[in-house]
Design a protein around this motif. Structure first.
Motif, PDB file in Angstrom:
ATOM      1  N   VAL B  21      41.600  28.724  44.452  1.00 24.57           N
ATOM      2  CA  VAL B  21      41.416  28.616  42.851  1.00 24.57           C
ATOM      3  C   VAL B  21      41.039  27.093  42.674  1.00 24.57           C
ATOM      4  CG1 VAL B  21      42.098  28.743  40.473  1.00 24.57           C
ATOM      5  CG2 VAL B  21      42.635  30.724  42.278  1.00 24.57           C
ATOM      6  N   SER B 229      44.214  39.303  37.807  1.00 25.05           N
ATOM      7  CA  SER B 229      42.907  38.343  37.932  1.00 25.05           C
ATOM      8  C   SER B 229      42.036  38.914  36.659  1.00 25.05           C
ATOM      9  CB  SER B 229      42.341  38.338  39.258  1.00 25.05           C
ATOM     10  OG  SER B 229      42.415  39.567  40.121  1.00 25.05           O
ATOM     11  N   LEU B 232      42.859  38.043  33.346  1.00 26.89           N
ATOM     12  CA  LEU B 232      42.639  36.204  33.101  1.00 26.89           C
ATOM     13  C   LEU B 232      41.301  36.023  32.615  1.00 26.89           C
ATOM     14  CD1 LEU B 232      44.251  34.264  35.981  1.00 26.89           C
ATOM     15  CD2 LEU B 232      44.667  34.201  33.511  1.00 26.89           C
ATOM     16  N   VAL B 233      40.366  36.883  33.466  1.00 27.72           N
ATOM     17  CA  VAL B 233      38.832  36.791  33.059  1.00 27.72           C
ATOM     18  C   VAL B 233      38.447  37.438  31.365  1.00 27.72           C
ATOM     19  CG1 VAL B 233      36.547  37.462  33.478  1.00 27.72           C
ATOM     20  CG2 VAL B 233      38.131  37.011  35.470  1.00 27.72           C
ATOM     21  N   MET B 303      35.796  31.597  36.267  1.00 23.67           N
ATOM     22  CA  MET B 303      36.998  32.639  36.794  1.00 23.67           C
ATOM     23  C   MET B 303      36.665  33.753  37.469  1.00 23.67           C
ATOM     24  SD  MET B 303      40.261  32.879  34.488  1.00 23.67           S
ATOM     25  CE  MET B 303      40.433  31.072  33.622  1.00 23.67           C
ATOM     26  N   ARG B 304      35.692  34.437  36.865  1.00 26.03           N
ATOM     27  CA  ARG B 304      35.455  35.647  37.216  1.00 26.03           C
ATOM     28  C   ARG B 304      35.006  35.620  38.676  1.00 26.03           C
ATOM     29  NH1 ARG B 304      30.640  37.595  34.637  1.00 26.03           N
ATOM     30  NH2 ARG B 304      29.661  36.366  36.254  1.00 26.03           N
ATOM     31  N   LEU B 307      37.724  34.892  41.190  1.00 26.78           N
ATOM     32  CA  LEU B 307      38.819  35.635  41.409  1.00 26.78           C
ATOM     33  C   LEU B 307      38.249  37.203  42.154  1.00 26.78           C
ATOM     34  CD1 LEU B 307      40.971  35.242  38.224  1.00 26.78           C
ATOM     35  CD2 LEU B 307      41.497  34.556  40.319  1.00 26.78           C
ATOM     36  N   ASN B 308      36.982  37.308  41.993  1.00 28.38           N
ATOM     37  CA  ASN B 308      36.621  38.416  42.603  1.00 28.38           C
ATOM     38  C   ASN B 308      36.087  38.011  44.310  1.00 28.38           C
ATOM     39  OD1 ASN B 308      35.070  40.648  43.344  1.00 28.38           O
ATOM     40  ND2 ASN B 308      33.672  40.746  41.731  1.00 28.38           N
TER      41      ASN B 308
END
Lengths: 323, 314
Positions: B21, B229, B232-233, B303-304, B307-308
């Motif tokens: 991250v 995760s 968060l998105v 972020m998406r 985190l993917n």
């Protein structure tokens, strides 16, 4: 020493499905003494894992325990409620699963998962729990246990992870460990190490072990007694050495004959012809009859009882004789 | 031994610095700029009482004679008011600083409320399944079939009419947070439920049951952290959505009162004067709103992606 720890009687687990009820295991009975190690072997779908889950009262829905009793150290687990079961699970009976990759929570550190197990059953401080965790990690021969506690499962190798899983199973000093194919996901060299470790630990802490596997080699290394399951029933039961040397049930004989060690190099492996019948249409008579080499008329019509023969229990009309 | 463990534990920040991250953040200009913009707005609005030259909530501080002064740089500007004044003679810069704070606060608190309701319901629904699950998810469907704006308009209009304007002015912020929070919980509930359904089949959940943990501990300590995760998105997107919803409500006259304006009420307030040439009353708050929402959404996008795991190879 020979104190009876677990006594399973006439266990029957039923899964009501849309197409009709399926009996996954029926009439399963066996006993286990304190500190004794038994193996349950059989093909996939023979009901080995269901038996293990039934002992812990964890059969997944819609399956349920239709009949039978499971007596563990004087407590009937078949009748126990959820609260009592929780006190027993992970505390007096632990379980080890097949794939250590999957059984550890990926987002929690090893330490958190171990401390949590202790705190769920013991009234101690987090620091004391940590000490116990370190002690057990040392018992399963994990080097620099203190630093491992703060690592995540993905930072460890497969063999290491299975050691951690075993350490978790030992945390609360259980009387019985149920290991469901603990070495299948590991490579062969690690397998031997883990089995040896499991054996040593069982001896050291006087823990009973139910080892579920389809690998006869694994069972012969660790256990004292074997139960052979086929299509939801126990078909042969006896001491490990006698069963391996002189299998009396044709199915057991087939299983042992199918081991790669039993074939000359270059030859085809000895298979048992056919496949295990689906639990939804088990043939009449002996469930093994349509794959059996020694079949006679009576096998098609009458189910053989699990009868005592010499030092063994066997469900066959015509067990193989040895001199 | 304890020194060693202490050292390992205190290195959480170092571990974060080594993480994917952090790495991706440092190498992504969009993410860094967006984060900087959001941080800038958050900090300036938190420091508004210190930074703002005037207190826009204190009506004794402004003079009607200063009304509709243009921003510095145009004809007839007054040096005291950098961004000009509105129709009441209120300093725009101060009002925007305070207003941004109110907007962000509504966005954050409404999202926290949505998350609390939605996550709890989603976890319970997904873990226990069966009839409870069907019931809760149908409730969520019903809730979703009323659009947030419609629910908010009805409730706020009723509230305004029953308690009177004076009372409304004092409590508007709570009611708005409550309404937006309640109207949007199904977003969380559905996402969490879907994650729980996937997670609960994994063996570590079986293992946790075998250890003898209670369902509560399994749900909160084992399953919830594994669903974090996507949450968060959604959270970033929902903060932006809540701010927009509040702005829309304000524009309809149902949001924050003009005595304690949010960005939305400022836009609405200035809109009446836009044709008389006083463009700055609407334009500055609108610009801030657009930039803020854009920054939050870009941050959410980044972020998406990060985190993917399926998008790593891009």
């Amino acid at each position: 020493m020979d104190k009876l720890l677990l006594s399973v009687k006439n266990l029957e687990v039923v899964f009501p499905l849309r197409t009709g009820a399926v009996t996954a295991i029926r009439d399963v009975s066996f006993e286990l003494n304190q500190g004794e190690r038994i193996g349950i072997v059989g093909e996939s779908g023979a009901g080995k894992s269901i038996t293990a889950f039934a002992i812990l009262n964890l059969i997944s829905k819609p399956g349920y325990l239709a009949s039978g009793s499971i007596e563990f150290d004087g407590i009937d687990l078949a009748e126990a409620d959820e609260d009592l079961m929780r006190q027993i699970r992970g505390n007096r009976i632990s379980m080890i699963f097949q794939d250590p990759m999957m059984t550890l929570n990926p987002v929690l550190t090893i330490g958190t998962q171990m401390e949590e197990t202790i705190l769920a059953h013991r009234d101690t401080s987090r620091d004391d729990a940590r000490k116990i965790a370190i002690e057990k990690l040392k018992a399963v021969q994990i080097p620099s246990a203190e630093t491992r506690l703060d690592q995540y499962p993905h930072e460890l190798s497969g063999g290491m992870r299975q050691r951690v899983v075993i350490a978790i199973a030992l945390l609360t000093d259980p009387q019985l460990i149920v290991a469901d194919e603990p070495t299948t996901a590991l490579d062969v060299t690690i397998q031997a190490e883990i089995l040896e470790l499991l054996l040593d630990l069982c001896n050291e802490f006087d823990v009973g072990l139910i080892l579920i596997t389809h690998d006869l080699g694994v069972v012969s290394q660790v256990t004292q007694r074997i139960l052979v399951m086929y299509a939801g029933r126990i078909i042969e039961q006896g001491s490990t050495s006698s069963i391996i040397e002189n299998p009396m049930h044709p199915y057991t004989k087939g299983l042992i004959g199918a081991l790669p060690e039993m074939t000359t190099p270059g030859e085809k492996l000895n298979q048992i012809p056919g496949v295990m019948p689906s639990l939804q249409d088990i043939p009449s008579g002996c469930p093994f009859h349509n794959r059996c080499r020694y079949i006679q008329d009576v096998c098609r019509s009458r189910l053989p009882d699990l009868a005592k023969r010499e030092e063994r229990l066997i469900a066959c009309h015509f067990p193989i004789q040895y001199d | 031994m304890s020194a060693q463990t202490l050292e390992v534990r205190s290195s959480a920040w170092q571990r974060f610095r080594k993480s994917l991250v952090y790495h991706s953040f440092i190498h992504n200009r969009t993410a860094m700029v967006s984060a900087a913009v959001v941080a800038f707005f958050v900090i300036t609005s938190l420091l508004a009482p210190v930074l703002a030259p005037y207190d826009p909530w204190d009506q004794t501080q402004f003079d009607i004679m200063d009304s509709e002064l243009p921003p510095v740089g145009s004809n007839g500007a007054d040096q005291r008011f950098v961004l000009g004044t509105d129709a009441m003679g209120r300093d725009m810069l101060s009002t925007i600083l305070y207003g941004t704070g109110i907007s962000i606060m509504i966005g954050v608190f409404a999202t926290i409320l949505q998350a609390t309701i939605g996550i709890s319901i989603g976890l319970v629904s997904g873990y226990f399944g069966g009839r409870l699950d069907s019931f809760l998810m149908r409730v969520a469907d019903i809730q979703l079939s009323f659009t947030t704006l419609m629910v908010a308009i009805v409730i706020l209009a009723l509230f305004q009419a029953t308690v009177g304007l004076r009372f409304y002015e004092n409590y508007a912020i709570f009611v708005i947070v409550l309404v937006i929070g309640i109207a949007e919980w199904p977003q969380y509930a559905r996402t969490v439920r879907a994650c729980v359904l996937a997670e609960k089949k994994k063996e570590y959940v079986d293992a946790a049951r075998v250890i003898g943990l209670k369902p509560r501990a399994i749900i909160y300590r084992h399953i919830l952290p594994n669903t974090i995760s996507p949450l968060l998105v959604i959270s970033t997107v929902q903060v932006a959505n809540a701010i927009i919803t509040e702005a829309a409500l304000s524009f309809l006259g149902l949001g924050m009162p003009i005595t304690k304006p949010s960005l939305g009420s400022l836009i609405r307030n200035g809109f009446d004067y836009i044709f008389s040439g006083s463009w700055w009353i609407t334009a500055f708050p609108a610009l801030i709103l657009v930039v803020l929402i854009l920054a939050i959404n870009l941050l959410g996008d980044w972020m998406r992606d990060v985190l993917n795991p399926k998008l790593y190879d891009k």
